[in-house]
Design an enzyme around this catalytic site. Structure first.
Site, PDB file in Angstrom:
ATOM      1  N   CYS A  66       0.861  -1.184   0.000  1.00 36.41           N
ATOM      2  CA  CYS A  66       0.000   0.000   0.000  1.00 36.41           C
ATOM      3  C   CYS A  66       0.896   1.233   0.000  1.00 36.41           C
ATOM      4  O   CYS A  66       2.107   1.143   0.182  1.00 36.41           O
ATOM      5  CB  CYS A  66      -0.854   0.026   1.261  1.00 36.41           C
ATOM      6  SG  CYS A  66      -1.815  -1.490   1.503  1.00 36.41           S
TER       7      CYS A  66
ATOM      8  N   ARG B  27       1.396   1.658  -5.985  1.00 35.92           N
ATOM      9  CA  ARG B  27       1.551   0.671  -4.911  1.00 35.92           C
ATOM     10  C   ARG B  27       0.223   0.033  -4.535  1.00 35.92           C
ATOM     11  O   ARG B  27       0.173  -0.963  -3.794  1.00 35.92           O
ATOM     12  CB  ARG B  27       2.176   1.318  -3.671  1.00 35.92           C
ATOM     13  CG  ARG B  27       3.539   1.946  -3.888  1.00 35.92           C
ATOM     14  CD  ARG B  27       4.056   2.639  -2.627  1.00 35.92           C
ATOM     15  NE  ARG B  27       4.209   1.667  -1.566  1.00 35.92           N
ATOM     16  CZ  ARG B  27       5.324   0.944  -1.379  1.00 35.92           C
ATOM     17  NH1 ARG B  27       6.336   1.080  -2.207  1.00 35.92           N
ATOM     18  NH2 ARG B  27       5.426   0.082  -0.402  1.00 35.92           N
TER      19      ARG B  27
ATOM     20  N   TRP C  62      -3.678  -1.637  -1.297  1.00 37.42           N
ATOM     21  CA  TRP C  62      -3.655  -2.881  -2.076  1.00 37.42           C
ATOM     22  C   TRP C  62      -4.122  -3.949  -1.090  1.00 37.42           C
ATOM     23  O   TRP C  62      -3.407  -4.281  -0.146  1.00 37.42           O
ATOM     24  CB  TRP C  62      -2.252  -3.202  -2.595  1.00 37.42           C
ATOM     25  CG  TRP C  62      -2.184  -4.524  -3.310  1.00 37.42           C
ATOM     26  CD1 TRP C  62      -1.799  -5.730  -2.791  1.00 37.42           C
ATOM     27  CD2 TRP C  62      -2.559  -4.802  -4.660  1.00 37.42           C
ATOM     28  NE1 TRP C  62      -1.893  -6.720  -3.746  1.00 37.42           N
ATOM     29  CE2 TRP C  62      -2.354  -6.181  -4.898  1.00 37.42           C
ATOM     30  CE3 TRP C  62      -3.022  -4.018  -5.704  1.00 37.42           C
ATOM     31  CZ2 TRP C  62      -2.609  -6.779  -6.133  1.00 37.42           C
ATOM     32  CZ3 TRP C  62      -3.283  -4.626  -6.940  1.00 37.42           C
ATOM     33  CH2 TRP C  62      -3.086  -5.989  -7.142  1.00 37.42           C
TER      34      TRP C  62
ATOM     35  N   ASN D 121       0.735  -0.288   6.202  1.00 41.27           N
ATOM     36  CA  ASN D 121       1.180  -1.004   4.997  1.00 41.27           C
ATOM     37  C   ASN D 121       1.893  -2.255   5.493  1.00 41.27           C
ATOM     38  O   ASN D 121       2.883  -2.171   6.203  1.00 41.27           O
ATOM     39  CB  ASN D 121       2.138  -0.137   4.170  1.00 41.27           C
ATOM     40  CG  ASN D 121       2.734  -0.922   3.008  1.00 41.27           C
ATOM     41  OD1 ASN D 121       2.123  -1.894   2.555  1.00 41.27           O
ATOM     42  ND2 ASN D 121       3.913  -0.530   2.549  1.00 41.27           N
ATOM     43  N   GLY D 122       1.359  -3.439   5.150  1.00 40.49           N
ATOM     44  CA  GLY D 122       1.988  -4.692   5.599  1.00 40.49           C
ATOM     45  C   GLY D 122       0.933  -5.717   5.943  1.00 40.49           C
ATOM     46  O   GLY D 122      -0.245  -5.568   5.633  1.00 40.49           O
TER      47      GLY D 122
ATOM     48  N   GLU E  21       5.374 -18.915 -23.136  1.00 43.14           N
ATOM     49  CA  GLU E  21       5.397 -17.654 -22.374  1.00 43.14           C
ATOM     50  C   GLU E  21       6.528 -16.752 -22.863  1.00 43.14           C
ATOM     51  O   GLU E  21       6.351 -15.545 -23.033  1.00 43.14           O
ATOM     52  CB  GLU E  21       5.523 -17.936 -20.885  1.00 43.14           C
ATOM     53  CG  GLU E  21       5.717 -16.732 -19.982  1.00 43.14           C
ATOM     54  CD  GLU E  21       4.588 -15.704 -20.058  1.00 43.14           C
ATOM     55  OE1 GLU E  21       3.530 -16.005 -20.651  1.00 43.14           O
ATOM     56  OE2 GLU E  21       4.788 -14.588 -19.548  1.00 43.14           O
TER      57      GLU E  21
ATOM     58  N   LYS F 270       5.965 -12.978 -24.305  1.00 39.17           N
ATOM     59  CA  LYS F 270       6.688 -11.818 -23.754  1.00 39.17           C
ATOM     60  C   LYS F 270       7.390 -11.066 -24.870  1.00 39.17           C
ATOM     61  O   LYS F 270       7.318  -9.834 -24.944  1.00 39.17           O
ATOM     62  CB  LYS F 270       7.697 -12.292 -22.706  1.00 39.17           C
ATOM     63  CG  LYS F 270       7.105 -12.714 -21.407  1.00 39.17           C
ATOM     64  CD  LYS F 270       6.807 -11.535 -20.508  1.00 39.17           C
ATOM     65  CE  LYS F 270       5.367 -11.224 -20.224  1.00 39.17           C
ATOM     66  NZ  LYS F 270       4.297 -12.081 -20.266  1.00 39.17           N
TER      67      LYS F 270
ATOM     68  N   GLU G  13       4.838  -9.211 -27.228  1.00 41.31           N
ATOM     69  CA  GLU G  13       4.093  -8.057 -26.697  1.00 41.31           C
ATOM     70  C   GLU G  13       5.018  -6.919 -26.286  1.00 41.31           C
ATOM     71  O   GLU G  13       4.579  -5.785 -26.172  1.00 41.31           O
ATOM     72  CB  GLU G  13       3.184  -8.476 -25.543  1.00 41.31           C
ATOM     73  CG  GLU G  13       3.860  -9.038 -24.335  1.00 41.31           C
ATOM     74  CD  GLU G  13       2.859  -9.369 -23.234  1.00 41.31           C
ATOM     75  OE1 GLU G  13       1.759  -8.803 -23.195  1.00 41.31           O
ATOM     76  OE2 GLU G  13       3.181 -10.211 -22.392  1.00 41.31           O
TER      77      GLU G  13
ATOM     78  N   HIS H  51       7.702 -31.677 -37.518  1.00 29.18           N
ATOM     79  CA  HIS H  51       6.407 -31.848 -38.204  1.00 29.18           C
ATOM     80  C   HIS H  51       6.020 -30.588 -38.949  1.00 29.18           C
ATOM     81  O   HIS H  51       4.844 -30.214 -38.993  1.00 29.18           O
ATOM     82  CB  HIS H  51       5.339 -32.229 -37.160  1.00 29.18           C
ATOM     83  CG  HIS H  51       5.649 -33.494 -36.442  1.00 29.18           C
ATOM     84  ND1 HIS H  51       5.581 -34.735 -37.026  1.00 29.18           N
ATOM     85  CD2 HIS H  51       6.130 -33.703 -35.194  1.00 29.18           C
ATOM     86  CE1 HIS H  51       5.950 -35.659 -36.164  1.00 29.18           C
ATOM     87  NE2 HIS H  51       6.287 -35.060 -35.032  1.00 29.18           N
TER      88      HIS H  51
ATOM     89  N   LYS I 155      -3.518  -3.442 -19.566  1.00 30.76           N
ATOM     90  CA  LYS I 155      -3.091  -4.289 -18.458  1.00 30.76           C
ATOM     91  C   LYS I 155      -4.176  -5.298 -18.096  1.00 30.76           C
ATOM     92  O   LYS I 155      -3.888  -6.423 -17.758  1.00 30.76           O
ATOM     93  CB  LYS I 155      -2.753  -3.442 -17.226  1.00 30.76           C
ATOM     94  CG  LYS I 155      -2.239  -4.249 -16.051  1.00 30.76           C
ATOM     95  CD  LYS I 155      -0.990  -5.050 -16.417  1.00 30.76           C
ATOM     96  CE  LYS I 155      -0.621  -6.062 -15.370  1.00 30.76           C
ATOM     97  NZ  LYS I 155       0.424  -6.997 -15.812  1.00 30.76           N
TER      98      LYS I 155
HETATM   99  C1  AGP Z   1       0.560 -11.036 -20.203  1.00 33.86           C
HETATM  100  O1  AGP Z   1       1.866 -10.493 -20.324  1.00 33.86           O
HETATM  101  C2  AGP Z   1      -0.453 -10.243 -21.002  1.00 33.86           C
HETATM  102  N1  AGP Z   1      -0.436  -8.898 -20.580  1.00 33.86           N
HETATM  103  C3  AGP Z   1      -1.822 -10.894 -21.090  1.00 33.86           C
HETATM  104  O2  AGP Z   1      -1.678 -12.050 -21.857  1.00 33.86           O
HETATM  105  C4  AGP Z   1      -2.497 -11.313 -19.753  1.00 33.86           C
HETATM  106  O3  AGP Z   1      -1.800 -12.399 -19.191  1.00 33.86           O
HETATM  107  C5  AGP Z   1      -3.933 -11.764 -20.064  1.00 33.86           C
HETATM  108  O4  AGP Z   1      -4.644 -10.667 -20.586  1.00 33.86           O
HETATM  109  C6  AGP Z   1      -4.665 -12.315 -18.845  1.00 33.86           C
HETATM  110  O5  AGP Z   1      -4.794 -11.304 -17.871  1.00 33.86           O
HETATM  111  P1  AGP Z   1      -5.221 -11.738 -16.376  1.00 33.86           P
HETATM  112  O6  AGP Z   1      -4.148 -12.634 -15.873  1.00 33.86           O
HETATM  113  O7  AGP Z   1      -5.320 -10.438 -15.635  1.00 33.86           O
HETATM  114  O8  AGP Z   1      -6.535 -12.451 -16.469  1.00 33.86           O
END
Ligand code: AGP
Length: 612
Positions: free
Chosen positions: A2, A27, A74, A100-101, A485, A489, A492, A508, A607
């Site tokens: 927080c 935070r 948070w 905070n904690g 993954e 990364k 994106e 294949h 996000k």
């Molecule tokens: C991950 O780097 C991406 N930003 C995106 O794939 C994300 O994982 C996906 O939108 C799922 O989000 P969530 O975990 O908040 O459900």
């Protein structure tokens, strides 16, 4: 975590606090509030939502005060709401506190207070600590400062608290252990905050308070003491960072900060749950629902993006350890394809934000069909957390970078603990194997830290390959999802086309892509698949592909086959994904930086994808 802010001096406190809270919203932003003290009257205002919503709610309120404390939350104990927002007021209403904690033994203390006739207006550990302090103050007829000292000797966990009381009209008492506190030294005024970002525009002279220290702060006096009541000379340092850098903890981007937070966020995820000395895993969400879980006809994992990759790792681990069939579904596909879901099915929902629309709607439908929902979520009190029948939070703290990093490893840590708990309850794992994996899990934070110490090696590799138009990421077994993954990364963060594949799948078709311009990232750590992976590397080398490999320290065979390699500590293959993903996070970050991309806000992305 927080954000906390305090002010005492000659200015109007509220504007200082409000601006400071806005600087600390990274935070936490579940709720916020302020306590303002003027002429012996303590006014507390607080509201669910972002600081801007508090600001709106304050219009017309009495904000005249030269001393106050403020908090942006948070959530850890108690979902985001007005009543769980800080500041909290004591039973008498004469004391207000922000925190905070996490007070780990708050339940015990709460029970003692309830037995004394106390009642509580919130679900938070903070309100318990505050009333514990007031109870001590009243019973010992001592000062607030002394009562705080006595109480803090009794609690376990992490805290940074700011406390104000009506009878002390210009004084803020602060204490910290495990959560940060900075005090800004002004002329006839003092500023307190979680970091220097709310302070730097007023003064660059600050005192960083250490663990087990208390600060008694007046407009023109700062007294620092240890918890044993011995005075300490405050050590004043001069800030040399600019504001933007301070909000990012000195890192260039939130993404890099969050990658480097992973030793502590994984530690926080395990804390209070996994104990190799006791050979126990305690997860109330699992333990209290174990019948639903071990008698599930099948387990379906529903998620999106990076969270879906965590689900794939979990599929391999749960089937290996628990011998329960697992299916992993993209939430967006699951919700439209009219899936067969029966009562008794267990659905594990994985989500950092807890607000992803595709995942949320998929769960609503599955719940209607009688499934039991277990949520693995980072955002406390989020929609997915609330729709779940049970769950476990990842405790990774706010993840600001659009690319999920620390939340992903938090998801893996939780899912590994869930799988181990189920296997233990089902008897599908020996005690020796169970404890061996607990010991290995406890070593993960330190091993992640050792990987991060070599981050610069990945910066060199990234700059070498940043102009490639395509990448392949290859892995086997538990590391196949990590290959996916790593590809996500890179896509994106650097906008370079990348694909993840099971290494054996190359022959294949995809191997037709391989030529001297194609970087191929192998996750080639020492495990049951290692010999096969080496063969796959030779197939790529024979076609002049450029091999970048993530290898186990000391693996000369893989190193010799690679154009570039990065070594990580050894780990059991079941938990190795917690380590193998770290260099891939760093690789994508440094490629993005090398290409001049705003890695915290990549184009076209959000996000939390709250649209379908
Ligand atoms: C991950 O780097 C991406 N930003 C995106 O794939 C994300 O994982 C996906 O939108 C799922 O989000 P969530 O975990 O908040 O459900």
């Amino acid at each position: 975590m927080c954000g906390i802010v305090g002010y005492t001096g000659h200015r109007q406190a509220y504007p200082v606090i409000l601006k400071g809270l806005k600087r600390l919203e990274y935070r936490g932003y579940d709720s916020s509030g302020v306590a303002l003290l003027k002429d012996g009257v303590l006014n507390v205002y607080k509201k669910k939502g972002k600081v801007a919503e508090l600001e709106e709610s304050m219009i017309g309120k009495n904000i005249d005060a030269q001393i106050g404390i403020g908090h942006t939350r948070w959530a850890t104990h108690g979902e985001p709401s007005d009543r769980n927002a800080h500041p909290h007021s004591s039973k008498s209403g004469k004391i207000a506190m922000i925190h905070n904690g996490i007070i780990e033994n708050y339940a015990l203390i709460k029970q003692e207070l309830v037995n004394k006739g106390y009642s509580f207006t919130s679900d938070t550990d903070t309100e318990v600590l505050l009333n514990f302090i007031e109870d001590i103050k009243n019973n010992n007829e001592c000062s607030l400062e002394e009562a705080i000292r006595i109480a803090l000797k009794r609690v376990t966990g992490a805290y940074c608290i700011l406390v104000v009381e009506q009878d002390n009209p210009d004084t803020i008492i602060a204490a910290r252990k495990g959560s940060p506190l900075v005090i800004g030294i002004g002329k006839g005024e003092h500023f307190l905050a979680s970091d220097a970002s709310p302070i730097i525009e007023y003064t660059k002279e600050v005192v960083y308070v250490n663990d087990y220290e208390l600060a008694i702060v007046k407009p023109d006096e700062l007294i620092l003491k240890n918890i044993g009541n011995e005075k300490i000379t405050p050590f004043i340092t001069k800030l040399d960072m600019e504001l933007a850098a301070i909000e990012k903890g000195g890192y260039d981007h939130f993404m890099l900060k969050e990658i480097f937070e992973q030793p502590s966020t994984i530690f926080d995820c395990l804390r209070g749950r996994l104990d190799s000395k006791e050979s126990t895993i305690k997860m109330s969400g699992v333990d209290l629902n174990i019948e639903h879980i071990i008698n599930a006809n099948r387990i379906m994992i529903v998620a999106c993006g990076t969270s879906w990759h965590a689900g794939l790792v979990a599929e391999y681990i749960i089937e290996e350890l628990c011998r329960i069939p697992v299916e992993v579904e993209y939430a967006s596909e699951f919700r439209y394809r009219n899936p067969i879901v029966n009562k008794g099915d267990l659905i594990i929902a994985i989500s950092q934000s807890g607000e992803t629309a595709d995942t949320l709607v998929a769960l609503e439908k599955a719940k209607e069909d009688g499934a039991f929902i277990f949520g693995v979520v980072n955002a406390v009190g989020s929609s997915i957390a609330r729709i779940s029948n049970a769950g476990a939070y990842t405790h990774a703290g706010p993840e600001i970078g659009v690319a999920s990093t620390k939340a992903f490893t938090g998801q893996l840590a939780v899912l590994i603990m869930v799988a181990l708990s189920i296997a233990k309850h089902k008897g599908t794992i020996t005690d020796a194997r169970f404890n061996e994996l607990l010991v290995e899990m406890e070593q993960i934070p330190e091993k992640v830290d050792s990987i991060l110490k070599n981050a610069e090696q990945l910066k060199v590799i990234a700059e070498k390959y940043k102009d490639a138009s395509d990448f392949l990421f290859l892995g086997r077994g538990y590391n196949f999802p990590i290959a996916l993954e790593g590809a996500l990364k890179l896509k994106e963060i650097s906008y370079i086309h990348a694909e993840g594949y099971p290494a054996a799948e190359m022959k294949h078709g995809p191997i037709a892509l391989v030529d001297e311009n194609l970087p191929v990232v192998f996750i080639a750590t020492k495990d049951q698949y290692h010999e096969k992976i080496v063969s796959n590397m030779q197939e790529i080398k024979a076609r002049k592909g450029k091999i970048i490999s993530i290898i186990t320290e000391g693996d000369k065979v893989s190193a010799e086959l690679s154009n570039d390699c990065f070594a990580i500590p050894t780990a059991d293959e079941i938990i190795a994904p917690l380590l193998t993903v770290i260099p891939l996070q760093l690789l994508s970050y440094y490629v993005g930086i090398a290409k001049g991309i705003d890695v915290d806000k990549p184009r076209n992305l959000a996000k939390s994808v709250t649209v379908e």
